[in-house]
Design an enzyme around this catalytic site. Structure first.
Site, PDB file in Angstrom:
ATOM      1  N   LYS A   1       0.945   4.974   6.657  1.00  0.00           N
ATOM      2  CA  LYS A   1       0.214   5.790   5.683  1.00  0.00           C
ATOM      3  C   LYS A   1       0.830   7.178   5.613  1.00  0.00           C
ATOM      4  CE  LYS A   1      -2.646   2.478   4.991  1.00  0.00           C
ATOM      5  NZ  LYS A   1      -2.438   1.672   3.817  1.00  0.00           N
TER       6      LYS A   1
ATOM      7  N   SER B   1       0.791  -1.232   0.000  1.00  0.00           N
ATOM      8  CA  SER B   1       0.000   0.000   0.000  1.00  0.00           C
ATOM      9  C   SER B   1       0.821   1.277   0.000  1.00  0.00           C
ATOM     10  CB  SER B   1      -0.963   0.014   1.197  1.00  0.00           C
ATOM     11  OG  SER B   1      -0.252   0.208   2.400  1.00  0.00           O
TER      12      SER B   1
END
Length: 189
Positions: free
Chosen positions: A98, A53
């Site tokens: 993230k 990701s």
């Protein structure tokens, strides 16, 4: 007449020196272990990246250090584009790395994969075109003490688009340094 008897001293000078050296090593080793524990528990923690990701910035199985001190004790501000380790609000058994896209008070909107923060298109040189998705997200205002985070590989990222903004208390570290593989060793930007 003979001098005083040496029978009361069973250790020779070289044995005492060896004992002193051994005790110095044990002391230094204990101090080093204590320092390492303090660093790992309170300041830096090694973390293994799992998943894709955050590609291309971070790849699967890379090893990085996160700085926990910066955010844990409120000494550092969480800033735009920081790579952070978060616990998602809906599943406290996991943690993710993230990128911070919006901070408290910002407005966020995604139109066909293009991110707008406070009405302006966000420049995202860290997201290659082939990693973008074409999804949308209606205009959202980031609540006080919350952050909007996204993965760089948008088409394979579980992030604020799925579980909403992240409370400040769920952000526990800033990714700062890649230490494995050796070819990518260095500070994260």
């Amino acid at each position: 007449m003979e001098g005083p008897s040496q029978e009361g001293h069973s250790q020779t000078p070289s044995a005492r020196a060896g004992l002193f050296t051994a005790l110095s090593w044990v002391r230094d080793l204990a101090f080093s272990v204590l320092l390492a524990v303090i660093l790992i528990v309170f300041i830096y923690q090694p973390v293994k990246v799992e998943g894709t990701s955050m590609m291309p910035a971070l790849t699967d199985q890379e090893r990085i250090f996160i700085n926990k001190f910066t955010y844990r004790f409120g000494t550092g501000n969480i800033e735009l584009v920081d790579l952070v380790v978060v616990v998602p609000p809906l599943d406290h058994s996991k943690s993710y790395i993230k990128r911070v896209i919006a901070v408290p008070g910002d407005t966020v909107q995604i139109d066909k994969g293009t991110v707008y923060v406070n009405g302006e298109r966000l420049a995202e040189p860290y997201v290659p075109d082939e990693y973008r998705d074409r999804q949308g997200l209606p205009l959202e205002i980031v609540a006080p003490d919350h952050y909007f985070v996204l993965g760089d590989h948008r088409s394979s990222s579980n992030d604020s688009r799925a579980w909403g903004t992240v409370p400040r208390m769920n952000i526990y570290g800033k990714a700062v340094f890649v230490y494995w593989p050796l070819g990518k060793m260095g500070r994260l930007k």
